[in-house]
Every structure is written in C-alpha cells, then in structure tokens.
Design an enzyme around this catalytic site. Structure first.
Site, PDB file in Angstrom:
ATOM      1  N   GLN A   1      75.085  31.218  -5.472  1.00 44.67           N
ATOM      2  CA  GLN A   1      75.901  32.908  -4.506  1.00 44.67           C
ATOM      3  C   GLN A   1      76.615  31.548  -3.157  1.00 44.67           C
ATOM      4  O   GLN A   1      76.658  30.726  -2.881  1.00 44.67           O
ATOM      5  CB  GLN A   1      74.589  32.453  -4.074  1.00 44.67           C
ATOM      6  CG  GLN A   1      74.073  33.380  -5.749  1.00 44.67           C
ATOM      7  CD  GLN A   1      73.747  32.515  -6.121  1.00 44.67           C
ATOM      8  OE1 GLN A   1      72.062  32.123  -5.898  1.00 44.67           O
ATOM      9  NE2 GLN A   1      73.314  32.077  -7.320  1.00 44.67           N
TER      10      GLN A   1
ATOM     11  N   GLY B   1      76.981  30.257 -11.408  1.00 44.25           N
ATOM     12  CA  GLY B   1      78.312  29.297 -12.638  1.00 44.25           C
ATOM     13  C   GLY B   1      79.261  28.186 -11.784  1.00 44.25           C
ATOM     14  O   GLY B   1      79.832  29.339 -11.205  1.00 44.25           O
ATOM     15  N   HIS B   2      78.569  27.260 -11.961  1.00 50.78           N
ATOM     16  CA  HIS B   2      79.688  25.963 -10.972  1.00 50.78           C
ATOM     17  C   HIS B   2      80.287  25.660 -12.353  1.00 50.78           C
ATOM     18  O   HIS B   2      79.854  24.630 -13.047  1.00 50.78           O
ATOM     19  CB  HIS B   2      78.174  25.175 -10.539  1.00 50.78           C
ATOM     20  CG  HIS B   2      77.930  25.454  -9.216  1.00 50.78           C
ATOM     21  ND1 HIS B   2      76.896  25.240  -8.915  1.00 50.78           N
ATOM     22  CD2 HIS B   2      77.952  27.190  -8.931  1.00 50.78           C
ATOM     23  CE1 HIS B   2      76.645  25.793  -7.839  1.00 50.78           C
ATOM     24  NE2 HIS B   2      77.247  27.581  -7.885  1.00 50.78           N
TER      25      HIS B   2
ATOM     26  N   ASP C   1      81.384  31.793  -5.901  1.00 50.69           N
ATOM     27  CA  ASP C   1      82.383  31.215  -6.320  1.00 50.69           C
ATOM     28  C   ASP C   1      83.585  31.335  -6.314  1.00 50.69           C
ATOM     29  O   ASP C   1      84.320  30.732  -6.147  1.00 50.69           O
ATOM     30  CB  ASP C   1      82.844  32.633  -7.261  1.00 50.69           C
ATOM     31  CG  ASP C   1      81.704  33.290  -8.364  1.00 50.69           C
ATOM     32  OD1 ASP C   1      81.423  32.022  -8.987  1.00 50.69           O
ATOM     33  OD2 ASP C   1      81.657  33.996  -8.836  1.00 50.69           O
TER      34      ASP C   1
ATOM     35  N   LYS D   1      82.462  25.426  -5.235  1.00 48.32           N
ATOM     36  CA  LYS D   1      81.179  25.111  -4.840  1.00 48.32           C
ATOM     37  C   LYS D   1      80.712  23.922  -6.137  1.00 48.32           C
ATOM     38  O   LYS D   1      80.900  22.809  -5.488  1.00 48.32           O
ATOM     39  CB  LYS D   1      80.200  24.927  -4.702  1.00 48.32           C
ATOM     40  CG  LYS D   1      80.281  26.888  -3.321  1.00 48.32           C
ATOM     41  CD  LYS D   1      78.926  27.666  -3.658  1.00 48.32           C
ATOM     42  CE  LYS D   1      78.613  28.393  -4.629  1.00 48.32           C
ATOM     43  NZ  LYS D   1      79.014  29.661  -4.797  1.00 48.32           N
TER      44      LYS D   1
HETATM   45  P1  GDP Z   1      81.472  28.135  -8.203  1.00 47.58           P
HETATM   46  O1  GDP Z   1      80.255  28.804  -8.412  1.00 47.58           O
HETATM   47  O2  GDP Z   1      81.766  28.317  -6.230  1.00 47.58           O
HETATM   48  O3  GDP Z   1      81.013  26.682  -7.982  1.00 47.58           O
HETATM   49  O4  GDP Z   1      82.647  28.553  -8.312  1.00 47.58           O
HETATM   50  P2  GDP Z   1      83.192  28.703  -9.372  1.00 47.58           P
HETATM   51  O5  GDP Z   1      82.938  28.244 -11.015  1.00 47.58           O
HETATM   52  O6  GDP Z   1      81.982  29.830  -9.989  1.00 47.58           O
HETATM   53  O7  GDP Z   1      84.241  29.340  -9.547  1.00 47.58           O
HETATM   54  C1  GDP Z   1      85.210  28.689  -8.871  1.00 47.58           C
HETATM   55  C2  GDP Z   1      86.602  28.246 -10.064  1.00 47.58           C
HETATM   56  O8  GDP Z   1      87.751  28.486  -9.626  1.00 47.58           O
HETATM   57  C3  GDP Z   1      86.417  27.721 -11.318  1.00 47.58           C
HETATM   58  O9  GDP Z   1      87.371  28.105 -12.667  1.00 47.58           O
HETATM   59  C4  GDP Z   1      87.491  27.141 -11.097  1.00 47.58           C
HETATM   60  O10 GDP Z   1      87.546  26.021 -11.914  1.00 47.58           O
HETATM   61  C5  GDP Z   1      88.197  26.980 -10.334  1.00 47.58           C
HETATM   62  N1  GDP Z   1      88.765  26.330  -9.489  1.00 47.58           N
HETATM   63  C6  GDP Z   1      87.695  25.561  -8.003  1.00 47.58           C
HETATM   64  N2  GDP Z   1      88.749  24.940  -7.446  1.00 47.58           N
HETATM   65  C7  GDP Z   1      90.195  25.862  -7.395  1.00 47.58           C
HETATM   66  C8  GDP Z   1      91.488  24.752  -6.843  1.00 47.58           C
HETATM   67  O11 GDP Z   1      91.736  24.605  -6.188  1.00 47.58           O
HETATM   68  N3  GDP Z   1      93.193  26.048  -7.628  1.00 47.58           N
HETATM   69  C9  GDP Z   1      92.368  26.551  -8.292  1.00 47.58           C
HETATM   70  N4  GDP Z   1      93.447  27.359  -9.456  1.00 47.58           N
HETATM   71  N5  GDP Z   1      91.087  26.906  -9.250  1.00 47.58           N
HETATM   72  C10 GDP Z   1      90.587  26.498  -8.626  1.00 47.58           C
HETATM   73  P1  IMO Z   2      77.284  30.684  -8.033  1.00 48.25           P
HETATM   74  O1  IMO Z   2      76.416  29.637  -7.851  1.00 48.25           O
HETATM   75  C1  IMO Z   2      78.991  35.430  -7.621  1.00 48.25           C
HETATM   76  C2  IMO Z   2      75.754  38.387  -7.341  1.00 48.25           C
HETATM   77  C3  IMO Z   2      76.235  39.200  -8.252  1.00 48.25           C
HETATM   78  C4  IMO Z   2      75.518  40.490  -7.797  1.00 48.25           C
HETATM   79  C5  IMO Z   2      74.278  39.930  -7.073  1.00 48.25           C
HETATM   80  C6  IMO Z   2      73.066  40.300  -7.215  1.00 48.25           C
HETATM   81  O2  IMO Z   2      78.564  30.918  -9.313  1.00 48.25           O
HETATM   82  O3  IMO Z   2      78.411  30.977  -6.751  1.00 48.25           O
HETATM   83  P2  IMO Z   2      71.723  38.627  -9.135  1.00 48.25           P
HETATM   84  O4  IMO Z   2      71.532  38.664 -10.331  1.00 48.25           O
HETATM   85  O5  IMO Z   2      71.647  36.924  -8.073  1.00 48.25           O
HETATM   86  O6  IMO Z   2      70.480  38.936  -8.499  1.00 48.25           O
HETATM   87  O7  IMO Z   2      72.297  39.598  -8.132  1.00 48.25           O
HETATM   88  O8  IMO Z   2      75.137  38.936  -6.886  1.00 48.25           O
HETATM   89  N1  IMO Z   2      75.370  36.719  -8.067  1.00 48.25           N
HETATM   90  C7  IMO Z   2      76.851  36.196  -7.571  1.00 48.25           C
HETATM   91  N2  IMO Z   2      78.140  36.359  -7.289  1.00 48.25           N
HETATM   92  N3  IMO Z   2      78.419  34.006  -7.465  1.00 48.25           N
HETATM   93  C8  IMO Z   2      77.421  33.698  -7.917  1.00 48.25           C
HETATM   94  O9  IMO Z   2      76.846  32.170  -8.343  1.00 48.25           O
HETATM   95  C9  IMO Z   2      76.655  34.561  -8.252  1.00 48.25           C
HETATM   96  N4  IMO Z   2      74.907  34.727  -7.979  1.00 48.25           N
HETATM   97  C10 IMO Z   2      74.808  36.177  -8.290  1.00 48.25           C
HETATM   98  O10 IMO Z   2      77.261  39.501  -9.086  1.00 48.25           O
HETATM   99  O11 IMO Z   2      76.305  41.125  -7.576  1.00 48.25           O
HETATM  100 MG    MG Z   3      80.254  30.613  -9.533  1.00 48.83          MG
END
Ligand code: GDP
Ligand code: IMO
Ligand code: MG
Length: 415
Positions: free
Chosen positions: A212, A40-41, A13, A16
C-alpha cells in the site's frame, strides 16, 4: 547498508514491486511487514510479468523471503501464489520462505465479510483485510504458529467461522484444503524478530518492502479511506521485530503523477480525456482487482507529508515515461481552502472536499525516455521536471524508472 526500507509515498501502486525486485539483487533478506493479498506488486523480467500479493518481491532472485508478524496471511492463497510461479520458481520460493509464527492468518470468512456497505463505501479490495485486522486487535485472531498444530487449528477456524455469521456451506471442503496447506507451510514458521536481529548482527543485507502507500496508513492516511494496517515506518518495527535503531535507510517511492484505487480524496484528479490517456499509457488498472485506477497530477503536499512521517532519505521516481507525450505537466504545490493557502495535509474529510489544488506548470518533453540508460541522456525538460520535484521535496531522487522492465531503471550515482 544493512537495513533498507522501501515505502510508497502516495496511495499505493507507486511501483514498489519493480524497485524492490531491482534492489533485491543486492539483498540477503526481503521482508514484508504489513498488509496481505490487498497488495499487488508487479515485476516484469524479460517481458514476463509476475504479480505478487503476499510474497516479497525478492523471490525471483531466490532471496530469503520473510512474511513478518504485521501481515495477515491467507495460507491457502499463499500456496496458490507460490504454485502459480511455475515448478522451478515455486520450489525456490518455498524453500526460501520464512513465515512469522506471530503473523495473523486470514480465512474465507474474513473475505466473505468484506462485501458489505462499509467495504463498498471505502472501495476495498475485498480480500478480508479489515476483517482480519479487526480480529487481531479484538484478540480473536488465529496466529500462524497454529499451522503446526493442525487439529487445534481446524477446530479453532471452525468455531471462528461459525461465530462470524457468514455462510458456512464451503467450510468443510476448505478445512481439508487448510489441513494440506498447514502441512506444507508449518516447516517455514520462524521466530522472525530473533532471525532478523541475528541477521542484522551478522551484517546481512535486509530489504524491507512496504505494501500500500503512506496515504493509506490506518493512522496517518486519508481516514476512513485507508487500509487497516500501518503502512508507514512505525509499522516496520512493529511488523518485523526490528528496532528503529536497526533501520539504516528509508527509500520513498513516488510515481511521476498520482493514482488511487477505491474511494476518497484525490484533489488533483484528472477525469477527462487526459486522465484516460494517462490511464491507458500507464496501464493503470489494479494489479489485485483489475479496477481502473483514478489518475491525477503529482501532489507534492501529500508526498512531503509522507516523507515527514517516514523520515525518507532518498526518493525513487517511477513511470516517468508515462508523461513522455504531454506538452505541459502540472504539479500540485499547495491547496486553497476558504481563500487561504494550505501547505499541510488536512485531516478532516470536509476540509478535503473543499480544498482546491494550486498548480505550478512545467513544459513537457514530448519524446521517449524509455530507453535512456542515464540521467544525462534524458530530454532537457524531463531533467527539469525531476530537478523541480527534487528541489521542492528537498531529498535526492536517486533512481528513475522509465519502463516496467528491470532494465529500464536509471541510477544517479553520487546523489
Ligand atoms: P506496486 O503495488 O507499488 O508494486 O505497483 P503495481 O505493480 O501495483 O503498479 C505499478 C505498475 O506500473 C505495474 O504494472 C508495473 O509493471 C508498472 N511500472 C513500474 N514501473 C514503471 C515505469 O517506470 N514505467 C511504466 N510504464 N510502468 C511501470
Ligand atoms: P499495493 O501494495 C492501491 C486500497 C483499496 C481501498 C483501501 C482499503 O499494490 O500498493 P483494503 O482492501 O486494504 O481494506 O482496501 O485501500 N488499497 C490499495 N490501493 N494499492 C494497494 O496495494 C492497495 N491495497 C489496498 O483500493 O481503497
Ligand atoms: Mg499494486
């Protein structure tokens, strides 16, 4: 720059999805190499939020999206994700989709198995990821090429489901849906190693998107609190069929602080009001499960370890704006264990539990960074924070994100 890899350097998270969406404008192929619907991107374009789980984050630009062999793919879930994009985007995404014929398929019996004591101990996403990879390494998996052999696929899934020991009440209805999914997905099966290597030879720009984070890697992460795939650079080669010599640049993505979903070590965790206010400001709630993410200060020891594992060439710092209001910011620069300073990332969970973070403190900037288009326009203390992190990590921070929108991205030219 033919092949660029984007990897998260913390516990996932990091942002990416946003940065891959930005970089995808200049790519021909956007490729996922591991994981599945646990990812979850989040992409935000003109105020519209899209969360992708299986599709690479280049799909909104209409780029060729590749699902590599290292992934575990729920075929029905993939189509739900595509159809959920709305008619026009869904058509474009499907048209431009290539699925490795060697990817493993994930079925409801995997998800149904991801609910027990072990899943709860780890805090998994409940998407059957560990179960699907278990089938892969124990050589009982169902490969994607079977989507083109519908009758045999249905028969095999039936046998696997019945042998898995989970409830079968929904099986017959699912198999009908699977048959329809197979019809739609089979035309997109491809020999991905051959296609990507040909694309590389033709100077196509390949962007590879990690899911991840490095500290969740099954080999190098905080085991057993990890996911079940290789999230680090080695996974790119095994999960796509591109050799190491064809990876030209590795971008490491870090959040300006730390978050973690699920259980396991988080030495600089903030549990009080400050943690809650960062969680609210950063909207730190899982993009896949909606769970509240645990929040902590930036941990340079973990990041340096991840940089070493991945051979990171440059860094991207996300979510700087979330720190905007703080009067003071802490950074972990070491751990204390049994009175000694540790500069390395421990392996043993018992050592982890006994580790105390060592902090360095920096002044906050207490003004908004959100609309700063350039590095020079950032508040002085924000620049100081970025320079401090860059200096300690020894690699240029080439991009800084100050908001979820594509446009809130600072590129530092000449770094
Ligand atoms: P990923 O899994 O690495 O793609 O990240 P996620 O999408 O799960 O989580 C990142 C969260 O931060 C999402 O809700 C994005 O919309 C948000 N986000 C990304 N870059 C920024 C930023 O620079 N500032 C803020 N406030 N939110 C951001
Ligand atoms: P993105 O791509 C954050 C964590 C889960 C748990 C562990 C194992 O959005 O960064 P799993 O379901 O993979 O067997 O769970 O890994 N986990 C993540 N944490 N971002 C993710 O993906 C994750 N995918 C799995 O919360 O701790
Ligand atoms: Mg994510």
């Amino acid at each position: 720059m033919p092949t660029q890899v984007v990897l998260g350097l913390q516990w996932g998270d990091e942002g990416k999805g946003k940065i891959v969406d930005v970089l995808a404008q200049k790519a021909d192929y956007v490729v996922r190499f591991q994981g599945g619907q646990n990812a979850g991107h989040t992409l935000v374009v003109d105020g519209v939020k899209t969360i992708l789980h299986l599709l690479p984050s280049g799909v909104l630009h209409g780029k060729t999206g590749v699902l590599g062999n290292g992934m575990v793919i729920d075929p029905v879930g993939l189509l739900e994700e595509i159809d959920g994009l709305g008619k026009e985007l869904a058509e474009r995404a499907l048209q431009n989709l290539l699925i490795s014929d060697r990817a493993h398929l994930l079925f409801p019996y995997h998800k149904q198995g991801d609910v027990g004591e072990l899943s709860q101990k780890i805090g998994t996403t409940g998407r059957g990821i560990g179960q699907a990879y278990e089938d892969k390494v124990s050589r009982q998996g169902v490969l994607a090429y079977m989507l083109s052999m519908k009758e045999a696929l249905i028969e095999q899934v039936k046998v696997c489901w019945e042998g898995s020991g989970v409830e079968t009440a929904s099986m017959e209805a699912y198999l009908k849906t699977l048959a329809q999914a197979a019809d739609r997905l089979a035309p997109h099966l491809a020999n991905i190693p051959a296609q990507l290597n040909e694309a590389y030879e033709a100077d196509s720009r390949i962007l590879i998107e990690g899911a991840q984070g490095s500290l969740l890697d099954v080999d190098h992460g905080t085991y057993p609190f990890v996911t079940s795939s290789s999230t680090t650079i080695g996974g790119v080669c095994t999960g796509t069929g591109l050799p190491a010599s064809r990876i030209d640049r590795v971008l490491g993505v870090i959040k300006a602080y730390t978050t973690r979903v699920g259980h396991g070590h988080l030495p600089a965790e903030l549990t009080g009001d400050l943690g809650e206010s960062l969680r609210q400001k950063g909207q730190e709630f899982g993009a896949t499960t909606g769970r509240a993410r645990r929040v902590g200060w930036l941990d340079l020891i973990g990041i340096r370890y991840a940089m070493m594992l991945n051979g990171v060439d440059e860094l991207v710092m996300m979510k700087l704006d979330v720190l905007d209001e703080l009067p003071e910011i802490q950074v972990v620069t070491g751990y204390k264990h049994n009175g000694n300073r540790l500069e390395v990332f421990p392996t043993d969970p018992v050592v982890w539990t006994a580790c105390e973070p060592i902090y360095e403190s920096l002044p906050g900037w207490q003004s908004s960074t959100e609309k700063c288009p350039e590095f020079d326009q950032l508040p002085d203390n924000a620049k100081r924070y970025i320079d401090f992190v860059e200096d300690r990590l020894g690699v240029p921070i080439r991009m800084i994100s100050t908001g979820p929108e594509r446009t809130a991205t600072i590129v530092r030219e000449g770094r």
